[in-house]
Motif scaffolding. Structure first.
Motif, PDB file in Angstrom:
ATOM      1  N   GLU A  40       0.828  -1.203   0.000  1.00 53.99           N
ATOM      2  CA  GLU A  40       0.000   0.000   0.000  1.00 53.99           C
ATOM      3  C   GLU A  40       0.865   1.256   0.000  1.00 53.99           C
ATOM      4  N   VAL A  41       0.393   2.269  -0.732  1.00 58.00           N
ATOM      5  CA  VAL A  41       1.080   3.548  -0.781  1.00 58.00           C
ATOM      6  C   VAL A  41       0.071   4.621  -0.392  1.00 58.00           C
ATOM      7  N   LEU A  42       0.382   5.433   0.558  1.00 59.76           N
ATOM      8  CA  LEU A  42      -0.500   6.518   0.968  1.00 59.76           C
ATOM      9  C   LEU A  42      -0.319   7.693   0.023  1.00 59.76           C
ATOM     10  N   MET A  43      -1.419   8.109  -0.616  1.00 56.45           N
ATOM     11  CA  MET A  43      -1.398   9.272  -1.505  1.00 56.45           C
ATOM     12  C   MET A  43      -2.397  10.276  -0.952  1.00 56.45           C
ATOM     13  N   VAL A  44      -2.004  11.519  -0.826  1.00 55.92           N
ATOM     14  CA  VAL A  44      -2.852  12.551  -0.254  1.00 55.92           C
ATOM     15  C   VAL A  44      -3.126  13.613  -1.311  1.00 55.92           C
ATOM     16  N   GLY A  45      -4.409  13.914  -1.551  1.00 56.18           N
ATOM     17  CA  GLY A  45      -4.802  14.945  -2.515  1.00 56.18           C
ATOM     18  C   GLY A  45      -5.421  16.131  -1.800  1.00 56.18           C
ATOM     19  N   THR A  46      -5.456  17.236  -2.473  1.00 54.72           N
ATOM     20  CA  THR A  46      -6.038  18.452  -1.917  1.00 54.72           C
ATOM     21  C   THR A  46      -7.069  19.001  -2.898  1.00 54.72           C
ATOM     22  N   VAL A  47      -8.269  19.314  -2.388  1.00 55.52           N
ATOM     23  CA  VAL A  47      -9.302  19.933  -3.198  1.00 55.52           C
ATOM     24  C   VAL A  47      -9.207  21.440  -2.989  1.00 55.52           C
ATOM     25  N   VAL A  48      -9.007  22.156  -4.076  1.00 53.81           N
ATOM     26  CA  VAL A  48      -8.888  23.605  -3.997  1.00 53.81           C
ATOM     27  C   VAL A  48     -10.219  24.212  -4.443  1.00 53.81           C
ATOM     28  N   PRO A  49     -10.947  24.895  -3.550  1.00 49.34           N
ATOM     29  CA  PRO A  49     -12.234  25.466  -3.941  1.00 49.34           C
ATOM     30  C   PRO A  49     -12.045  26.615  -4.927  1.00 49.34           C
ATOM     31  N   SER A  50     -12.999  26.737  -5.846  1.00 52.08           N
ATOM     32  CA  SER A  50     -12.963  27.843  -6.800  1.00 52.08           C
ATOM     33  C   SER A  50     -13.617  29.064  -6.165  1.00 52.08           C
ATOM     34  N   VAL A  51     -13.056  30.206  -6.401  1.00 52.61           N
ATOM     35  CA  VAL A  51     -13.642  31.453  -5.933  1.00 52.61           C
ATOM     36  C   VAL A  51     -14.452  32.016  -7.090  1.00 52.61           C
ATOM     37  N   MET A  52     -15.756  32.206  -6.839  1.00 49.49           N
ATOM     38  CA  MET A  52     -16.627  32.729  -7.887  1.00 49.49           C
ATOM     39  C   MET A  52     -16.834  34.217  -7.659  1.00 49.49           C
ATOM     40  N   SER A  53     -16.668  34.979  -8.716  1.00 46.65           N
ATOM     41  CA  SER A  53     -16.829  36.427  -8.664  1.00 46.65           C
ATOM     42  C   SER A  53     -17.556  36.873  -9.925  1.00 46.65           C
ATOM     43  N   VAL A  54     -18.673  37.561  -9.744  1.00 46.17           N
ATOM     44  CA  VAL A  54     -19.464  38.065 -10.856  1.00 46.17           C
ATOM     45  C   VAL A  54     -19.716  39.542 -10.626  1.00 46.17           C
ATOM     46  N   THR A  55     -19.572  40.338 -11.686  1.00 50.97           N
ATOM     47  CA  THR A  55     -19.818  41.779 -11.604  1.00 50.97           C
ATOM     48  C   THR A  55     -21.082  42.104 -12.391  1.00 50.97           C
ATOM     49  N   MET A  56     -21.982  42.857 -11.742  1.00 48.68           N
ATOM     50  CA  MET A  56     -23.205  43.317 -12.402  1.00 48.68           C
ATOM     51  C   MET A  56     -23.693  44.566 -11.682  1.00 48.68           C
ATOM     52  N   PRO A  57     -24.548  45.369 -12.321  1.00 45.77           N
ATOM     53  CA  PRO A  57     -25.019  46.589 -11.665  1.00 45.77           C
ATOM     54  C   PRO A  57     -25.885  46.262 -10.441  1.00 45.77           C
ATOM     55  N   THR A  58     -25.874  47.158  -9.477  1.00 51.26           N
ATOM     56  CA  THR A  58     -26.722  46.984  -8.297  1.00 51.26           C
ATOM     57  C   THR A  58     -28.007  47.796  -8.388  1.00 51.26           C
ATOM     58  N   TYR A  59     -28.103  48.645  -9.398  1.00 49.60           N
ATOM     59  CA  TYR A  59     -29.303  49.463  -9.586  1.00 49.60           C
ATOM     60  C   TYR A  59     -29.595  49.561 -11.080  1.00 49.60           C
ATOM     61  N   VAL A  60     -30.825  49.223 -11.473  1.00 53.35           N
ATOM     62  CA  VAL A  60     -31.207  49.280 -12.880  1.00 53.35           C
ATOM     63  C   VAL A  60     -32.552  50.010 -12.980  1.00 53.35           C
ATOM     64  N   PRO A  61     -32.560  51.257 -13.439  1.00 55.11           N
ATOM     65  CA  PRO A  61     -33.832  51.946 -13.653  1.00 55.11           C
ATOM     66  C   PRO A  61     -34.455  51.474 -14.967  1.00 55.11           C
ATOM     67  N   PHE A  62     -35.770  51.427 -15.022  1.00 53.62           N
ATOM     68  CA  PHE A  62     -36.449  51.088 -16.272  1.00 53.62           C
ATOM     69  C   PHE A  62     -37.771  51.840 -16.331  1.00 53.62           C
ATOM     70  N   HIS A  63     -38.280  52.007 -17.532  1.00 52.73           N
ATOM     71  CA  HIS A  63     -39.506  52.758 -17.771  1.00 52.73           C
ATOM     72  C   HIS A  63     -40.524  51.835 -18.432  1.00 52.73           C
ATOM     73  N   VAL A  64     -41.764  51.847 -17.943  1.00 53.90           N
ATOM     74  CA  VAL A  64     -42.837  51.024 -18.496  1.00 53.90           C
ATOM     75  C   VAL A  64     -43.904  51.949 -19.060  1.00 53.90           C
TER      76      VAL A  64
END
Length: 190
Positions: A40-64
């Motif tokens: 037997e051989v001990l093998m150790v792995g590491t899970v690296v989490p992905s950092v999610m980053s999304v850019t979008m406006p925080t205010y959207v005016p619209f006219h109906v």
């Protein structure tokens, strides 16, 4: 002189045997036999989490307005969403808070067909570059004040996409007042 030469040769031979043994112990070959009682051989792995980053406006005016030509009765700016992550993501709406208190007698509907007193708002991806949608086909309609799991768009790693606010309103909905629509967006790894 012979003795000295013999001593130097003996030292060089011992040194080369030491180097060969050290090299062989660190470079196993397919025929090597493991040392110890187990294969037997001990093998150790590491899970690296992905950092999610999304850019979008925080205010959207619209006219109906009912006077806007086409099925879509909303004028909105382009809403560009940028994925700053190294993984693809999906953008969903989990909940939408709607306040129609200033639109007396108005109710929320889910388009494209609404009753005379209803208003419906949704989000639609841009299909023609820099042009607002005139139809309501392929609209993701927002539901008022309830949990929902509405998929809005998918973005490739470091990609972007554009959407618009779209909507419709019935003939009895007053036009000279304001209302608010606040969707709660959720970003998930795609």
């Amino acid at each position: 002189m012979k003795r000295r030469l013999f001593a130097v040769l003996a030292a060089l031979t011992a040194f080369s045997i030491f180097i060969t043994t050290a090299y062989a112990s660190n470079n196993y070959q397919s025929g090597d036999v493991p040392i110890g009682s187990s294969n037997e051989v001990l093998m150790v792995g590491t899970v690296v989490p992905s950092v999610m980053s999304v850019t979008m406006p925080t205010y959207v005016p619209f006219h109906v307005s009912r006077t806007i030509e086409g099925d879509n009765k909303v004028i909105s700016p382009r809403i560009t969403v940028t994925n700053n992550s190294n993984v693809p993501v999906s953008l969903d709406v989990a909940y939408t808070t709607v306040d129609l208190s200033k639109l007396q007698g108005a109710a929320w509907g889910i388009g494209p067909d609404v009753a005379p007193n209803e208003i419906a708002i949704g989000l639609q991806l841009e299909t023609l570059a820099n042009q607002m949608p005139t139809t309501l086909s392929q609209t993701t309609w927002l539901q008022a004040n309830v949990q929902q799991n509405a998929s809005i768009m998918s973005l490739n790693a470091y990609g972007n996409s554009t959407m618009y606010v779209v909507g419709t309103l019935g003939a009895a909905v007053p036009e000279n007042n304001s209302f608010s629509v606040i969707p709660t967006f959720v970003v998930r790894q795609a």
